[in-house]
Design an enzyme around this catalytic site. Structure first.
Site, PDB file in Angstrom:
ATOM      1  N   CYS A  97       0.887  -1.157   0.000  1.00  0.00           N
ATOM      2  CA  CYS A  97       0.000   0.000   0.000  1.00  0.00           C
ATOM      3  C   CYS A  97       0.925   1.206   0.000  1.00  0.00           C
ATOM      4  CB  CYS A  97      -0.905   0.020   1.224  1.00  0.00           C
ATOM      5  SG  CYS A  97      -1.892   1.530   1.318  1.00  0.00           S
TER       6      CYS A  97
ATOM      7  N   CYS B  52      -0.493   4.417   2.179  1.00  0.00           N
ATOM      8  CA  CYS B  52      -0.625   4.355   3.638  1.00  0.00           C
ATOM      9  C   CYS B  52      -0.246   2.955   4.108  1.00  0.00           C
ATOM     10  CB  CYS B  52      -2.023   4.765   4.086  1.00  0.00           C
ATOM     11  SG  CYS B  52      -3.349   4.113   3.075  1.00  0.00           S
ATOM     12  N   SER B  53      -1.207   2.163   4.506  1.00  0.00           N
ATOM     13  CA  SER B  53      -0.851   0.857   5.064  1.00  0.00           C
ATOM     14  C   SER B  53      -2.017  -0.106   4.924  1.00  0.00           C
ATOM     15  CB  SER B  53      -0.492   1.009   6.530  1.00  0.00           C
ATOM     16  OG  SER B  53      -1.587   1.621   7.198  1.00  0.00           O
ATOM     17  N   CYS B  54      -2.848   0.071   3.883  1.00  0.00           N
ATOM     18  CA  CYS B  54      -4.002  -0.811   3.703  1.00  0.00           C
ATOM     19  C   CYS B  54      -3.526  -2.250   3.582  1.00  0.00           C
ATOM     20  CB  CYS B  54      -4.789  -0.395   2.465  1.00  0.00           C
ATOM     21  SG  CYS B  54      -5.375   1.303   2.598  1.00  0.00           S
TER      22      CYS B  54
END
Lengths: 208, 103
Positions: A114, A117-119
């Site tokens: 991702c 972000c950090s999905c």
């Protein structure tokens, strides 16, 4: 907008447990939580239950999905067609996010990142590892995936295509790794034991 | 212009593969996000969380840990929505810091 991080006069190091002095952001968490409880938006028990539910989401859930797909061609077809529904079949609820399963083959290797972000498929695999959220992984996975894979000990033959999937808030990817040779006749449960978190992110392959 | 959080494809060093176990306070922040997002509350959308994380100045984005960014964004969202006021949050924060414990 109130600049909360600017109100902070100096920076505290992260505190690893709750016994030491509170850092600013830890105090902010306490303050927000207590105010929301006081307003009746949720209870302290709700918070505990949410933590327990998150703790119960582990890569073992993903391993069950993979092992089922390895042993049941009809399930695998359903998984690749609609990952969200296939997870639900095994009692795994992905909430508001859509799960997309991507299959590794002899000639195709999938990697998930991702960049923004950090999905992460957190409803299936639990909370992401630190490196998944790091600048180095997010920056490089899309530009030089083979180099990143090498750092995880995964060296792919040149003729294997690498496909990188950039997750979004609404779409979370799960890699369906290749079933290792020499596992013919294994039970689903035994196969699930071979399926690691990293293999479902795509940074490694499953091995005997 | 490319924003600070939009780092895909930029040069960077090797991946630091060390991991840490999430601390209780980090799990609590995660729980706040999950609870506020639930359909019966709908007090936080993932887009709001992201917008408030992405609005952080680059130096704050880089120096804050992951869940520090999250609790900051959650608090901003609740202020923006009027669920909390800056006054009550400021008072509560002072009270918690004076008390010095999470309990």
């Amino acid at each position: 907008m109130t600049e909360i991080h600017h109100l902070h006069p100096h920076r505290h190091p992260a505190v690893p447990d709750d016994d030491g002095p509170l850092g600013y952001y830890q105090a902010l968490e306490v303050a927000v939580r207590e105010l929301l409880v006081e307003k009746g938006i949720f209870s302290g028990d709700d918070v505990r239950r949410a933590i327990e539910a998150m703790d119960a989401r582990t890569p073992a859930q993903g391993a069950r999905i993979v092992a089922r797909a390895w042993t049941n061609p009809a399930y695998k077809a359903r998984l690749l067609a609609d990952g969200t529904a296939a997870a639900r079949e095994l009692g795994i609820d992905t909430a508001a996010t859509r799960l997309i399963a991507v299959e590794n083959t002899r000639l195709l290797h999938n990697l998930v990142v991702c960049t923004l972000c950090s999905c992460y498929p957190r409803m299936v695999l639990g909370l992401p590892p630190d490196w998944y959220k790091s600048r180095a992984y997010r920056s490089r996975a899309v530009r030089e995936p083979r180099g990143v894979l090498r750092e995880f000990g995964t060296v792919l033959p040149e003729d294997v295509e690498v496909r990188v999937h950039d997750s979004t808030a609404d779409m979370r990817y799960l890699v369906l790794p290749e079933r290792p040779d020499g596992t013919e006749g294994w039970s689903e449960e035994r196969l699930a034991g071979l399926v690691t978190r990293d293999s479902m992110i795509g940074v490694t392959r499953c091995r005997l | 212009m490319r924003q600070h959080h939009d780092m895909g494809g930029l040069p960077a060093g090797p991946v630091d593969r060390r991991e840490h176990d999430y601390a209780l306070w980090e799990k609590r922040v995660d729980a706040l996000m999950m609870l506020l997002s639930e359909p019966q509350r709908q007090l936080l959308r993932v887009d709001e969380l992201r917008r408030n994380i992405e609005a952080l100045p680059p130096d704050a984005y880089d120096s804050m840990s992951y869940y520090e960014r999250w609790i900051s964004a959650i608090a901003h969202t609740l202020l923006q929505r009027g669920v909390l006021t800056a006054d009550e949050l400021g008072r509560k924060l002072a009270e918690v810091e004076a008390r010095g414990t999470a309990g």
